[in-house]
Design an enzyme around this catalytic site. Sequence first.
Site, short mmCIF file in Angstrom:
data_model
loop_
_atom_site.label_atom_id
_atom_site.label_comp_id
_atom_site.label_asym_id
_atom_site.label_seq_id
_atom_site.Cartn_x
_atom_site.Cartn_y
_atom_site.Cartn_z
N GLU A 91 0.82 -1.20 0.00
CA GLU A 91 0.00 0.00 0.00
C GLU A 91 0.86 1.26 0.00
O GLU A 91 1.94 1.29 0.59
CB GLU A 91 -0.94 -0.02 1.21
CG GLU A 91 -1.94 -1.16 1.07
CD GLU A 91 -2.97 -1.25 2.18
OE1 GLU A 91 -4.14 -1.49 1.86
OE2 GLU A 91 -2.61 -1.09 3.35
N CYS A 104 3.46 8.41 1.44
CA CYS A 104 3.99 7.41 2.36
C CYS A 104 4.24 6.12 1.57
O CYS A 104 3.31 5.53 1.03
CB CYS A 104 2.97 7.21 3.49
SG CYS A 104 3.49 5.99 4.68
N CYS A 111 6.69 -7.40 6.96
CA CYS A 111 7.85 -6.96 7.72
C CYS A 111 8.22 -8.07 8.68
O CYS A 111 7.35 -8.67 9.30
CB CYS A 111 7.53 -5.68 8.50
SG CYS A 111 8.97 -5.05 9.40
N CYS A 115 6.91 -5.87 15.36
CA CYS A 115 6.50 -5.00 16.47
C CYS A 115 5.05 -5.36 16.80
O CYS A 115 4.23 -5.58 15.91
CB CYS A 115 6.60 -3.53 16.07
SG CYS A 115 8.27 -3.09 15.55
N CYS A 118 1.78 -3.32 15.43
CA CYS A 118 1.77 -2.92 14.02
C CYS A 118 1.10 -3.98 13.16
O CYS A 118 1.46 -5.17 13.23
CB CYS A 118 3.21 -2.69 13.57
SG CYS A 118 3.38 -2.44 11.79
N CYS A 338 -1.20 5.41 10.10
CA CYS A 338 0.06 4.75 10.51
C CYS A 338 -0.24 3.41 11.14
O CYS A 338 -1.07 3.32 12.03
CB CYS A 338 0.77 5.55 11.58
SG CYS A 338 1.24 7.16 11.10
#
Length: 361
Positions: A91, A104, A111, A115, A118, A338
């Site tokens: 995205e 962004c 990933c 974390c 997230c 975010c």
Amino acid sequence: MTVNLLEFERTGFAQFCAGLGEKPFRARQLMRWIHQVGVDDFDAMTDISKTFREEMKKLAVICAPEVARDTTASDGTRKWLLNVGTGNAIETVFIPERNRGTLCVSSQAGCALACTFCSTGRQGFNRNLTTAEIIGQLWLANRKLGRGIESPRPITNVVMMGMGEPLANFTNVVAALQLMLDDDAYGLSRRRVTLSTSGLVPAIDRLRDACPVALAVSLHAPDDKLRDEIVPINKKYPLKELLAACVRYLDRAPRDFITFEYVMLAGVNDSPEQARALAKLLKAVPSKINLIPFNPFPDSGYERSSAAALENFRDVLMQKDYTVLVRKTRGDDIDAACGQLAGQVLDKTRRRERRPTNAAA
Ligand code: SAH
Ligand code: SF4
């Protein structure tokens, strides 16, 4: 085999032209047609000879990821879901503001750093994006946004804050950064390109040498004990090492401070004592602190801090003379805020099997 010209930064274009016996200035012309005008058709390159154009048609393409979905939020934030093949999608988000427009950009499909708060981290990891897929997001967004009359350059800033850890895909990300900065491509100043990292210490040092852009560091905790838990890469590169790398980075950085991002998780990292600990921790690093209200996603196991907790936390830091910004939540009605970017990732790490979805609860 055809090459994708979006893979090349300046040296790549120069080698490509030299390989075809073309003069070096052709590289500059090509870069301008592709990145400034945004063409994907060789015949549109009117100042390039027909023979060279025909030759390029046989050897090369200009190809960005395909747009699978294009959504606009009620606040004007726009999100593109891009198909990057073999079942993966990433995205890219455009955030318009009164006097600037920020894109962004994602760097990986998924990933690996996991974390706990997230959504991308929750999904696991598939692969690094290529340079063409990274710069292709900027190329595409420019085309989609057009060069309207009111706003000739819709994208004034780029943040490497989409899906993935940019410093874990160092080579491809640096090549894309170089194109963002190149006057024959996007010509953005180093201050307007920000890379956000969760803290890969050796790669921060490498970035300082290779391409020092503005740096944002995802801190999220004032001590190693909590950070080990919510940003697991901290076990490998603890706070002391991370902050020392930040200080080293400042010698070359285009700004004289590091931005520290801190996601506000209710009852986890948002107490006044933690604010005081954070103020103490960052004493030796010229900093700006960006507080990010947590953006929820299904089964996250976390809640956003209350407005009062956020204000208290901010006030403690401001009393200690820090510049503190509370990041506005943008595009959350289309899951573009975010930490909400999830795209589609065929996880190779089998993380979801290993960890139950309420791991953070
Ligand atoms: N991997 C890089 C860049 C991508 S994340 C990094 O971690 O820095 C961009 C920012 O969004 C980071 O500061 C990240 O910690 C934060 N973030 C992640 N999940 C979030 C969530 N659910 N709500 C708010 N911010 C989040
Ligand atoms: Fe990866 Fe950044 Fe999400 Fe952590 S916050 S899992 S490093 S994308």
